[in-house]
Design a protein around this motif. Structure first.
Motif, PDB file in Angstrom:
ATOM      1  N   ARG A  60       0.837  -1.192   0.000  1.00 42.90           N
ATOM      2  CA  ARG A  60       0.000   0.000   0.000  1.00 42.90           C
ATOM      3  C   ARG A  60       0.873   1.243   0.000  1.00 42.90           C
ATOM      4  NH1 ARG A  60      -3.771  -2.768   4.229  1.00 42.90           N
ATOM      5  NH2 ARG A  60      -1.781  -2.791   5.258  1.00 42.90           N
ATOM      6  N   LEU A  61       0.461   2.214  -0.788  1.00 44.50           N
ATOM      7  CA  LEU A  61       1.171   3.483  -0.905  1.00 44.50           C
ATOM      8  C   LEU A  61       0.337   4.555  -0.230  1.00 44.50           C
ATOM      9  CD1 LEU A  61       3.535   5.073  -2.280  1.00 44.50           C
ATOM     10  CD2 LEU A  61       1.948   5.463  -4.163  1.00 44.50           C
ATOM     11  N   ILE A  62       0.944   5.347   0.635  1.00 47.38           N
ATOM     12  CA  ILE A  62       0.264   6.443   1.325  1.00 47.38           C
ATOM     13  C   ILE A  62       0.819   7.741   0.762  1.00 47.38           C
ATOM     14  CG2 ILE A  62      -0.157   7.558   3.549  1.00 47.38           C
ATOM     15  CD1 ILE A  62       0.839   4.099   3.871  1.00 47.38           C
ATOM     16  N   THR A  63      -0.074   8.621   0.282  1.00 50.57           N
ATOM     17  CA  THR A  63       0.353   9.900  -0.284  1.00 50.57           C
ATOM     18  C   THR A  63      -0.252  11.048   0.514  1.00 50.57           C
ATOM     19  OG1 THR A  63      -1.501   9.928  -1.855  1.00 50.57           O
ATOM     20  CG2 THR A  63       0.581   8.996  -2.623  1.00 50.57           C
ATOM     21  N   CYS A  64       0.523  12.123   0.669  1.00 49.97           N
ATOM     22  CA  CYS A  64       0.079  13.371   1.281  1.00 49.97           C
ATOM     23  C   CYS A  64       0.065  14.403   0.169  1.00 49.97           C
ATOM     24  CB  CYS A  64       1.020  13.800   2.394  1.00 49.97           C
ATOM     25  SG  CYS A  64       1.234  12.545   3.652  1.00 49.97           S
ATOM     26  N   GLU A  65      -1.077  15.017  -0.052  1.00 53.03           N
ATOM     27  CA  GLU A  65      -1.238  15.856  -1.232  1.00 53.03           C
ATOM     28  C   GLU A  65      -1.533  17.303  -0.885  1.00 53.03           C
ATOM     29  OE1 GLU A  65      -4.027  13.763  -3.684  1.00 53.03           O
ATOM     30  OE2 GLU A  65      -2.929  11.894  -3.420  1.00 53.03           O
ATOM     31  N   ALA A  66      -1.406  18.172  -1.873  1.00 51.13           N
ATOM     32  CA  ALA A  66      -1.536  19.610  -1.677  1.00 51.13           C
ATOM     33  C   ALA A  66      -2.953  20.039  -1.335  1.00 51.13           C
ATOM     34  CB  ALA A  66      -1.066  20.346  -2.929  1.00 51.13           C
ATOM     35  N   ASP A  67      -3.955  19.205  -1.623  1.00 49.95           N
ATOM     36  CA  ASP A  67      -5.328  19.549  -1.278  1.00 49.95           C
ATOM     37  C   ASP A  67      -5.680  19.154   0.154  1.00 49.95           C
ATOM     38  OD1 ASP A  67      -5.410  16.837  -1.556  1.00 49.95           O
ATOM     39  OD2 ASP A  67      -7.038  16.798  -3.014  1.00 49.95           O
ATOM     40  N   GLU A  77      -4.981  -6.667  -6.942  1.00 53.18           N
ATOM     41  CA  GLU A  77      -4.654  -8.076  -6.762  1.00 53.18           C
ATOM     42  C   GLU A  77      -5.157  -8.951  -7.906  1.00 53.18           C
ATOM     43  OE1 GLU A  77      -6.251  -8.920  -2.935  1.00 53.18           O
ATOM     44  OE2 GLU A  77      -4.715  -7.745  -1.903  1.00 53.18           O
ATOM     45  N   THR A  78      -6.082  -8.430  -8.712  1.00 56.72           N
ATOM     46  CA  THR A  78      -6.599  -9.210  -9.832  1.00 56.72           C
ATOM     47  C   THR A  78      -5.810  -8.985 -11.111  1.00 56.72           C
ATOM     48  OG1 THR A  78      -8.167  -7.479 -10.451  1.00 56.72           O
ATOM     49  CG2 THR A  78      -8.921  -9.128  -8.850  1.00 56.72           C
ATOM     50  N   ALA A  79      -4.812  -8.118 -11.073  1.00 54.73           N
ATOM     51  CA  ALA A  79      -4.026  -7.822 -12.273  1.00 54.73           C
ATOM     52  C   ALA A  79      -3.167  -9.025 -12.643  1.00 54.73           C
ATOM     53  CB  ALA A  79      -3.146  -6.609 -12.045  1.00 54.73           C
ATOM     54  N   THR A  80      -3.173  -9.350 -13.911  1.00 57.52           N
ATOM     55  CA  THR A  80      -2.355 -10.440 -14.446  1.00 57.52           C
ATOM     56  C   THR A  80      -1.610  -9.917 -15.668  1.00 57.52           C
ATOM     57  OG1 THR A  80      -4.089 -11.242 -15.932  1.00 57.52           O
ATOM     58  CG2 THR A  80      -4.046 -12.162 -13.696  1.00 57.52           C
ATOM     59  N   PRO A  81      -0.614 -10.635 -16.151  1.00 59.85           N
ATOM     60  CA  PRO A  81       0.055 -10.208 -17.385  1.00 59.85           C
ATOM     61  C   PRO A  81      -0.896 -10.126 -18.583  1.00 59.85           C
ATOM     62  CG  PRO A  81       1.413 -11.794 -16.238  1.00 59.85           C
ATOM     63  CD  PRO A  81       0.098 -11.750 -15.513  1.00 59.85           C
TER      64      PRO A  81
END
Length: 98
Positions: A60-67, A77-81
């Motif tokens: 998981r990526l946590i971002t802090c944004e200007a807004d 998790e369902t992504a496949t090649p």
């Protein structure tokens, strides 16, 4: 203006224009590009990314944004090649020396 990397060698860069780019650290290939939308009531200029980091699992990526928002992004998790193909072949350009 922010950068983060996880144990799977996925590097993420965030910019003032509200884009998140996901890179393969070893090859330098940008395999995903996301345009962040600012929260309702915010200006379009307030979609920059100030800081980011991965959680302890690296999924998981946590971002802090200007807004003034904090967003948590999780991997698909369902992504496949087959559903998300990488049509990339490294270029074999000769190195020019001056």
């Amino acid at each position: 203006n922010a950068i983060a990397i996880n144990r799977d060698n996925v590097l993420v860069s965030g910019a003032d224009n509200g884009t998140l780019k996901f890179w393969d650290w070893k090859s330098g290939w940008c395999f995903q590009d996301i345009k962040i939308t600012p929260q309702p009531g915010s200006l379009d200029s307030e979609n920059g990314v100030y800081a980011m980091g991965f959680d302890m699992t690296g999924s998981r990526l946590i971002t802090c944004e200007a807004d003034k928002s904090i967003k948590v992004w999780k991997e698909d998790e369902t992504a496949t090649p087959e559903t998300h193909p990488l049509n990339w072949k490294p270029s074999r350009k000769p190195i020019r020396r001056f």
